[in-house]
Motif scaffolding. Structure first.
Motif, PDB file in Angstrom:
ATOM      1  N   ALA A   1       0.898  -1.238  -0.069  1.00  0.00           N
ATOM      2  CA  ALA A   1       0.075  -0.003  -0.041  1.00  0.00           C
ATOM      3  C   ALA A   1       0.894   1.250   0.058  1.00  0.00           C
ATOM      4  O   ALA A   1       0.583   2.206  -0.820  1.00  0.00           O
ATOM      5  CB  ALA A   1      -0.893   0.160   1.341  1.00  0.00           C
ATOM      6  N   VAL A   2       2.029   1.166   0.579  1.00  0.00           N
ATOM      7  CA  VAL A   2       2.777   2.455   0.592  1.00  0.00           C
ATOM      8  C   VAL A   2       3.336   2.620  -0.601  1.00  0.00           C
ATOM      9  O   VAL A   2       3.720   3.794  -1.057  1.00  0.00           O
ATOM     10  CB  VAL A   2       3.915   2.207   1.924  1.00  0.00           C
ATOM     11  CG1 VAL A   2       4.986   3.238   1.685  1.00  0.00           C
ATOM     12  CG2 VAL A   2       3.493   2.178   3.425  1.00  0.00           C
ATOM     13  N   SER A   3       4.039   1.454  -1.183  1.00  0.00           N
ATOM     14  CA  SER A   3       4.641   1.707  -2.674  1.00  0.00           C
ATOM     15  C   SER A   3       3.428   2.504  -3.415  1.00  0.00           C
ATOM     16  O   SER A   3       3.937   3.026  -4.330  1.00  0.00           O
ATOM     17  CB  SER A   3       5.232   0.379  -2.979  1.00  0.00           C
ATOM     18  OG  SER A   3       6.088  -0.167  -2.148  1.00  0.00           O
ATOM     19  N   ALA A   4       2.239   1.872  -3.304  1.00  0.00           N
ATOM     20  CA  ALA A   4       1.290   2.305  -4.220  1.00  0.00           C
ATOM     21  C   ALA A   4       0.933   3.663  -4.318  1.00  0.00           C
ATOM     22  O   ALA A   4       0.701   4.399  -5.093  1.00  0.00           O
ATOM     23  CB  ALA A   4      -0.034   1.474  -4.156  1.00  0.00           C
ATOM     24  N   VAL A   5       0.966   4.148  -2.928  1.00  0.00           N
ATOM     25  CA  VAL A   5       0.676   5.416  -2.550  1.00  0.00           C
ATOM     26  C   VAL A   5       1.637   6.520  -3.364  1.00  0.00           C
ATOM     27  O   VAL A   5       1.603   7.240  -3.804  1.00  0.00           O
ATOM     28  CB  VAL A   5       0.213   5.951  -1.100  1.00  0.00           C
ATOM     29  CG1 VAL A   5       0.341   7.374  -0.636  1.00  0.00           C
ATOM     30  CG2 VAL A   5      -1.055   5.051  -0.629  1.00  0.00           C
ATOM     31  N   ILE A   6       3.082   6.021  -3.082  1.00  0.00           N
ATOM     32  CA  ILE A   6       4.018   6.821  -3.304  1.00  0.00           C
ATOM     33  C   ILE A   6       4.082   6.857  -4.819  1.00  0.00           C
ATOM     34  O   ILE A   6       4.146   7.938  -5.660  1.00  0.00           O
ATOM     35  CB  ILE A   6       5.264   6.206  -2.928  1.00  0.00           C
ATOM     36  CG1 ILE A   6       5.760   6.218  -1.496  1.00  0.00           C
ATOM     37  CG2 ILE A   6       6.634   7.024  -3.632  1.00  0.00           C
ATOM     38  CD1 ILE A   6       6.929   5.724  -1.080  1.00  0.00           C
TER      39      ILE A   6
END
Length: 231
Positions: A100-105
């Protein structure tokens, strides 16, 4: 076996999986919007800054992000970027919800690049004499932008920003390639477990369509409520 099994969409484990995926997709879109808007405003101001070096930084950001597919951004921030970090930090990230963090970035950078150009266009739509008037009153570049230009430009920019929000919502589906448990990912899991493709992907299709129509309706309402008039 019924042609269309409504029960699996209304209750049970499959229902819970699909709803969880929908909620994560909405969270990805909301988090991205929170981070992308201020970043887009900053980049737009860099592109219009009186210092050439700052303009080149803004130009470099926009062109380097917009000319790379979002899929490549997703894969880079999930597989590539963590490899540059110390092992302890990398282990901590992978122990959490790094998908999720990678997707948001990735979504934030990609969305901000497009929104920055919309904001820049809105600023350039304001007559130059208004900027000159602000400078004549003794305001610097940032003060003139904040007090005179941006309040008008952002109103002009709202419709295209809502359009970019619609694109953002649809782009959240690409997070499935890195294993983020968003709507498309969960629909695929439900289809694999139940062999009910029509129900699983029908739910996903209906959910994307519903949210997209809400965003489109918001844009239509705004344009009717606050029509843009010539300056």
């Amino acid at each position: 076996m019924p042609l269309f099994d409504y029960s699996m969409l209304l209750r049970g484990a499959y229902h819970d999986m699909l709803v969880a995926g929908l909620l994560l997709s909405l969270q990805l879109a909301a988090a991205t919007l929170v981070f992308a808007l201020p970043l887009a405003l900053l980049v737009a101001l860099l592109r219009l800054a009186p210092v050439a070096a700052l303009r080149w930084i803004g130009f470099g950001f926009v062109e380097s992000i917009r000319n790379i597919p979002l899929l490549a951004h997703m894969l880079f921030w999930y597989f590539g970027a963590p490899e540059l970090l110390p092992d302890a930090v990398k282990a901590w990230l992978y122990a959490g919800n790094i998908e999720a963090v990678s997707a948001v970035i990735a979504l934030t950078l990609y969305t901000a690049a497009f929104m920055a150009e919309d904001i820049r266009s809105g600023i350039r739509a304001i007559p130059p004499v208004q900027f000159e008037a602000g400078r004549a009153l003794g305001f610097g570049f940032l003060a003139t932008m904040r007090r005179v230009i941006l309040p008008q430009a952002l109103r002009i920019t709202v419709p295209p920003l809502i359009s970019q929000t619609l694109n953002l919502w649809k782009n959240t589906s690409i997070a499935t390639v890195i294993g983020a448990a968003e709507l498309m990912y969960q629909a695929g899991k439900v289809e694999s477990a139940s062999f009910r493709s029509f129900e699983a992907f029908g739910f996903a299709t209906a959910a994307y369509l519903t949210v997209s129509l809400v965003i489109t309706g918001l844009a239509a309402w705004y344009q009717q409520r606050y029509p843009v008039r010539p300056a």
